[in-house]
Design an enzyme around this catalytic site. Sequence first.
Site, mmCIF file in Angstrom:
data_model
loop_
_atom_site.group_PDB
_atom_site.id
_atom_site.type_symbol
_atom_site.label_atom_id
_atom_site.label_comp_id
_atom_site.label_asym_id
_atom_site.label_seq_id
_atom_site.Cartn_x
_atom_site.Cartn_y
_atom_site.Cartn_z
ATOM 1 N N HIS A 31 29.904 22.305 21.767
ATOM 2 C CA HIS A 31 29.089 23.024 20.773
ATOM 3 C C HIS A 31 28.577 22.116 19.649
ATOM 4 O O HIS A 31 27.409 22.171 19.279
ATOM 5 C CB HIS A 31 29.900 24.153 20.127
ATOM 6 C CG HIS A 31 30.617 25.031 21.111
ATOM 7 N ND1 HIS A 31 30.070 25.376 22.312
ATOM 8 C CD2 HIS A 31 31.820 25.649 21.056
ATOM 9 C CE1 HIS A 31 30.924 26.156 22.966
ATOM 10 N NE2 HIS A 31 31.988 26.335 22.226
ATOM 11 N N LEU A 44 38.166 36.519 30.330
ATOM 12 C CA LEU A 44 36.742 36.238 30.142
ATOM 13 C C LEU A 44 35.875 37.327 30.776
ATOM 14 O O LEU A 44 34.875 37.764 30.208
ATOM 15 C CB LEU A 44 36.424 34.868 30.765
ATOM 16 C CG LEU A 44 34.993 34.372 30.584
ATOM 17 C CD1 LEU A 44 34.715 34.014 29.134
ATOM 18 C CD2 LEU A 44 34.727 33.160 31.468
ATOM 19 N N ASP A 64 37.700 20.948 22.544
ATOM 20 C CA ASP A 64 37.360 22.372 22.546
ATOM 21 C C ASP A 64 36.015 22.640 21.868
ATOM 22 O O ASP A 64 35.243 23.483 22.335
ATOM 23 C CB ASP A 64 38.471 23.150 21.816
ATOM 24 C CG ASP A 64 38.260 24.646 21.870
ATOM 25 O OD1 ASP A 64 37.962 25.142 22.977
ATOM 26 O OD2 ASP A 64 38.375 25.307 20.829
#
Length: 521
Positions: A278, A50, A273
């Site tokens: 989202h 990341l 996930d």
Amino acid sequence: MNNKVEMRNTGDATMAGTTTPDLEIPYESCLIEGIPDPCMIVIVGASGDLTARKIIPALFNLFLNDGLPDPFLVVGCARTKMSNQEFRDKMKNALLTAGILDDQKWQDFSKSLYYQAIDYVESPSFKALAGSLRKLDIKNGTGGNRIFYLAIPPSLYKSTAHMLGEVGLSVEDENGNGWVRIVVEKPFGRDLDSAIDLDRSLHEHFREHQIFRIDHYLAKETVQNILMFRFANAIFEPIWNRRYIDHVSITAAETLGVEHRAGYYEQAGVLRDMFQNHMMQLLALTAMDPPSVFEADRVRDEKVKVYRTMRPFPTDDLQGYLVLGQYGAGTIDGKKVPAYRDEPGINPDSLTPTFARMKVFLDNWRWQGVPFYLTSGKRLAKKITEIIIQFKEVPHSMFREILGEHITANRLIMGIYPDEKISLTFQTKNPGARVCLRSVTMDFHYHQNYNGPILDAYEKVLLDCMLGDHMLFWRQDGVELCWSFLTPILKECETCGDRAKLLLPYKSGTSGPEVAKNMMK
Ligand code: BG6
């Protein structure tokens, strides 16, 4: 077939029936919201993916656009032993891979990069870190302003936050000289209980205003635009409800597979996930009422109201509301790709879903009876993220004798990826002697008449965190309400006797399990 009608940007100046020609939009004033206080960002987990793929490229881009304060420091920490120079070389490579290395600018930027090895479970190691940060602060004048960015596996969030607190690194200066913030990446827990537990641990040493829960979708330009589009125009809001809207479809389809994240993904699956975060944010932005002011907490209050209205799924009729799938082998962009179960690190009998479509209802006046179809999946035919508002047909067709009873209803698409656009489809007369209708599309492309740089999602979240602005971050009540909705569904899917039956296979490179199409009919 749709005919395209390009929309023209008429600017503000419409006088006496004339419109100005297309205007270039000055972007400088919109680019950076003010320079944050001098500060340092301490990346915990700096040897990981990341940091190299997202955080450092985002910081470097901000640096190139004069968006970073001066002085500004990056302190990388991780278990790996490295010198400052080795860390700098590694980050230089990351920028090279990202294709954004500018050698000359790198010389300046790299001077602000430091590294210190730590052991995540050793208190003395954190004490030593605290000592080093203090010295760096004094030497560089960063004023004790610190961001701790947890770029580590979620299983280490609790212990790391605890260690930081134990050695006093969470404490802010009482006189306002020196703020401290902590950034947490999703997933925020794996169900309601663990999310509450994680929050409790974070709050042992940090206060709510110090905690920044990232959802990079919120920082995408086109996602931020949803509220501007809905609430800075008078014409959409009156029809944005059950009287005019037939259904809403929110899609985040990907061509990528599980990549190198088998360990994480096997535990998460698509619902944790993509949906818990989202998809829920896109739902809230599409469905929420306007707050009276555009302020972080007022906006988040309205989102939370949406989450409170989500109708729980009837767990005895899960299949009527939810389709789960898992990708099999197939072809994407002409390349053969393996089945999920054949990916490295994946259990060959895995029952982890990589695709889901769910039908969600919101029990309130605005949306009663309007289905929201949320779809996300890996290894689908195309990478596409969009929100479709499907309007109802006209209530009565005066053309029915000539054209039949049905007239294609209006449709509004808010494209998030790859087309960053808004397009509205409507009916017009086809030129010619006969009475014929055709569907045409009016398109606005986000980059139309704008040549300036665009802040990528990570640049935006890092900048907002430095500025202390919570607008684009999750608040814990929203996190918990979404888990309250999803946890019973996950529990049912993961423990019911028919678990394997619930999971439908689909070929990579398709649009998911066939059955999912029936849900939207
Ligand atoms: C991440 C998920 O949060 O979002 C990934 O963990 C997914 O599995 C990614 O691929 C999608 O993000 P984007 O911005 O590429 O749509």
